[in-house]
Design a protein around this motif. Structure first.
Motif, PDB file in Angstrom:
ATOM      1  N   GLY A  85       0.785  -1.221   0.000  1.00  0.00           N
ATOM      2  CA  GLY A  85       0.000   0.000   0.000  1.00  0.00           C
ATOM      3  C   GLY A  85       0.819   1.273   0.000  1.00  0.00           C
ATOM      4  O   GLY A  85       2.018   1.281   0.266  1.00  0.00           O
ATOM      5  N   THR A 119       1.496  -2.068  -5.196  1.00  0.00           N
ATOM      6  CA  THR A 119       0.134  -1.711  -5.587  1.00  0.00           C
ATOM      7  C   THR A 119       0.134  -0.547  -6.570  1.00  0.00           C
ATOM      8  O   THR A 119       1.148   0.112  -6.797  1.00  0.00           O
ATOM      9  CB  THR A 119      -0.717  -1.297  -4.358  1.00  0.00           C
ATOM     10  OG1 THR A 119      -0.124  -0.131  -3.764  1.00  0.00           O
ATOM     11  CG2 THR A 119      -0.836  -2.405  -3.340  1.00  0.00           C
ATOM     12  N   LEU A 163      -3.045   2.490  -7.176  1.00  0.00           N
ATOM     13  CA  LEU A 163      -4.413   2.991  -7.050  1.00  0.00           C
ATOM     14  C   LEU A 163      -4.745   3.735  -8.340  1.00  0.00           C
ATOM     15  O   LEU A 163      -4.126   4.752  -8.661  1.00  0.00           O
ATOM     16  CB  LEU A 163      -4.532   3.931  -5.853  1.00  0.00           C
ATOM     17  CG  LEU A 163      -5.937   4.480  -5.584  1.00  0.00           C
ATOM     18  CD1 LEU A 163      -6.875   3.390  -5.085  1.00  0.00           C
ATOM     19  CD2 LEU A 163      -5.881   5.637  -4.582  1.00  0.00           C
ATOM     20  N   ILE A 199      -0.897  -5.656  -6.734  1.00  0.00           N
ATOM     21  CA  ILE A 199      -2.320  -5.515  -6.467  1.00  0.00           C
ATOM     22  C   ILE A 199      -2.823  -4.232  -7.110  1.00  0.00           C
ATOM     23  O   ILE A 199      -2.527  -3.130  -6.632  1.00  0.00           O
ATOM     24  CB  ILE A 199      -2.631  -5.487  -4.953  1.00  0.00           C
ATOM     25  CG1 ILE A 199      -2.023  -6.702  -4.252  1.00  0.00           C
ATOM     26  CG2 ILE A 199      -4.131  -5.449  -4.723  1.00  0.00           C
ATOM     27  CD1 ILE A 199      -0.740  -6.436  -3.528  1.00  0.00           C
ATOM     28  N   LEU A 212      -5.526  -1.577  -7.511  1.00  0.00           N
ATOM     29  CA  LEU A 212      -6.626  -1.166  -6.643  1.00  0.00           C
ATOM     30  C   LEU A 212      -7.488  -0.118  -7.341  1.00  0.00           C
ATOM     31  O   LEU A 212      -7.023   1.003  -7.581  1.00  0.00           O
ATOM     32  CB  LEU A 212      -6.074  -0.584  -5.336  1.00  0.00           C
ATOM     33  CG  LEU A 212      -5.201  -1.518  -4.501  1.00  0.00           C
ATOM     34  CD1 LEU A 212      -4.533  -0.745  -3.359  1.00  0.00           C
ATOM     35  CD2 LEU A 212      -6.022  -2.674  -3.945  1.00  0.00           C
ATOM     36  N   TYR A 267      -8.169  -8.369  -6.065  1.00  0.00           N
ATOM     37  CA  TYR A 267      -8.527  -8.067  -4.667  1.00  0.00           C
ATOM     38  C   TYR A 267     -10.037  -7.905  -4.572  1.00  0.00           C
ATOM     39  O   TYR A 267     -10.590  -6.847  -4.839  1.00  0.00           O
ATOM     40  CB  TYR A 267      -7.803  -6.806  -4.218  1.00  0.00           C
ATOM     41  CG  TYR A 267      -7.955  -6.478  -2.746  1.00  0.00           C
ATOM     42  CD1 TYR A 267      -7.907  -7.474  -1.782  1.00  0.00           C
ATOM     43  CD2 TYR A 267      -8.135  -5.168  -2.325  1.00  0.00           C
ATOM     44  CE1 TYR A 267      -8.035  -7.176  -0.434  1.00  0.00           C
ATOM     45  CE2 TYR A 267      -8.261  -4.852  -0.987  1.00  0.00           C
ATOM     46  CZ  TYR A 267      -8.202  -5.867  -0.040  1.00  0.00           C
ATOM     47  OH  TYR A 267      -8.344  -5.561   1.295  1.00  0.00           O
ATOM     48  N   MET A 313     -12.158  -4.797  -3.043  1.00  0.00           N
ATOM     49  CA  MET A 313     -12.369  -3.539  -3.751  1.00  0.00           C
ATOM     50  C   MET A 313     -12.912  -3.719  -5.155  1.00  0.00           C
ATOM     51  O   MET A 313     -13.570  -2.827  -5.683  1.00  0.00           O
ATOM     52  CB  MET A 313     -11.071  -2.728  -3.768  1.00  0.00           C
ATOM     53  CG  MET A 313     -10.665  -2.253  -2.374  1.00  0.00           C
ATOM     54  SD  MET A 313      -9.156  -1.274  -2.333  1.00  0.00           S
ATOM     55  CE  MET A 313      -9.707   0.264  -3.061  1.00  0.00           C
ATOM     56  N   GLY A 362     -10.962  -0.008   2.675  1.00  0.00           N
ATOM     57  CA  GLY A 362     -11.764  -0.050   1.454  1.00  0.00           C
ATOM     58  C   GLY A 362     -13.243   0.131   1.724  1.00  0.00           C
ATOM     59  O   GLY A 362     -13.965   0.772   0.944  1.00  0.00           O
TER      60      GLY A 362
END
Length: 368
Positions: free
Chosen positions: A182, A222, A224, A255, A257, A297, A300, A327
């Motif tokens: 993250g 990750t 986003l 990951i 997101l 994931y 989310m 989340g």
């Protein structure tokens, strides 16, 4: 699967199809062509080919437990619905070590992995985290402790007036095994200045993971996506992760997101579509040729989109989770956790073979 040369010639991707078939690295320019391709199923077919070459029909999951120790945070990121400014604010919380142990004890099964992250609290000393890890390690000696984002590590270093490497070394001695991924958001300075100006820079985030890898620690990473970033900035992000992976091969899983808009102060004009999420997962699989695993994931993405993501390059369904706050405060409508049996059904329901794993993606012997 649509993978015939003639089809890719008809949509202008024959050269990329050949590179994927030969296992050759794609450039950022080729990644942009995949983002701009009017046939998302073609991009998905390429990613599924790559995923199948690496993992066959296996889809992984883990019996894990998430714990968030505080939502008090100094960063005040514009996209974050989880953060509180101070402990006196309504909804703010901070757990003690005893609270964390009680949450772990209430888990339906002994977790193979404990995932602990939280806000960057302005007053918690590093000893708070060392004591927490030591207590968890004493109670769960076989469980992998995957805790604290690079942003948190940088925050601890700043509060203590020490280098982030020393923070990592101290936490390792206390029981830390891995870092989650993250806090990466989007590395581009233009984006970070608008959505998370107080956080580590992209370079600093990468440096914390570089130091962790040099210490022999495995980490995740990750991105986003779906807020104010461009597709080119997504590709820059993926390329920089790939470059760091070339150095130490310390990343285990990526990951992607999707940005959840419901409770965020950050407003965007064009929310993500389901196809754009799947396309981004597919492009991530194709660009990150040296990162072994891509996570769908479900918290989310939602369970159904996570299932679809297994056909677009993802090979991991995450895990049981049990309780997830970040989340869900952002607007996730999924359940707080899933059972082992439920995850296996979801994986089997879209034609894959479920494989229970540990944090390092070793399959485990325990059968359901």
């Amino acid at each position: 699967m649509i993978f015939k040369t003639e089809y890719f010639e008809s949509i202008g991707l024959a050269d990329i199809r050949e590179k994927v078939a030969r296992g050759e690295r794609l450039t950022a320019e080729e990644g942009l062509r995949l983002f701009e391709c009017p046939e998302p199923l073609a991009v998905g077919a390429l990613a599924n080919f790559s995923r199948s070459r690496m993992h066959g029909q296996r889809a992984y999951y883990v019996v894990n437990r998430h714990v968030n120790y505080t939502n008090v945070c100094v960063n005040a990121c514009t996209f974050c619905a989880y953060q509180r400014e101070e402990e006196e604010q309504s909804g703010a919380f901070r757990l003690t070590t005893e609270d964390v142990l009680q949450k772990l004890a209430s888990s339906p099964a002994v977790p193979r992995e404990v995932h602990i992250v939280g806000g960057c609290h302005p007053k918690l000393p590093l000893t708070y985290f060392e004591e927490m890890l030591s207590a968890i390690r004493a109670e769960y000696p076989e469980t992998v402790l995957k805790c604290f984002t690079a942003v948190e590590i940088g925050h601890f270093a700043q509060l203590e007036g020490i280098d982030s490497r020393e923070v990592l070394e101290r936490l390792q001695r206390a029981g830390l095994d891995m870092l989650p991924g993250g806090g990466a958001e989007i590395f581009a300075p233009r984006v970070r200045e608008q959505v998370c100006p107080r956080k580590l820079t992209g370079d600093q985030w990468l440096d914390v993971h570089r130091k962790a890898h040099a210490l022999g620690m495995k980490t995740n990473c990750t991105m986003l996506f779906g807020h104010i970033e461009t597709r080119e900035e997504r590709l820059d992000h993926l390329t920089r992760l790939r470059e760091l992976q070339d150095e130490h091969h310390g990343f285990v899983c990526f990951i992607p997101l999707p940005f959840l808009t419901e409770n965020s102060a950050l407003r965007i004009d064009h929310p993500l579509t389901g196809l754009e999420k799947l396309r981004t997962i597919a492009v991530s699989r194709l660009m990150l040729d040296n990162v072994p695993h891509i996570k769908a994931y479900w918290v989310m993405l939602g369970v159904k989109e996570a299932q679809a993501a297994l056909k677009f390059g993802a090979d991991d369904f995450d895990g049981t989770v049990v309780e997830e706050k970040i989340g869900h405060e952002a607007g996730a409508s999924t359940s707080q956790g899933m059972t082992r049996e439920g995850i296996r059904e979801m994986i089997e329901g879209c034609g894959f073979s479920p494989v229970e794993r540990d944090s390092y993606f070793n399959s485990v012997e325990e059968q359901c």
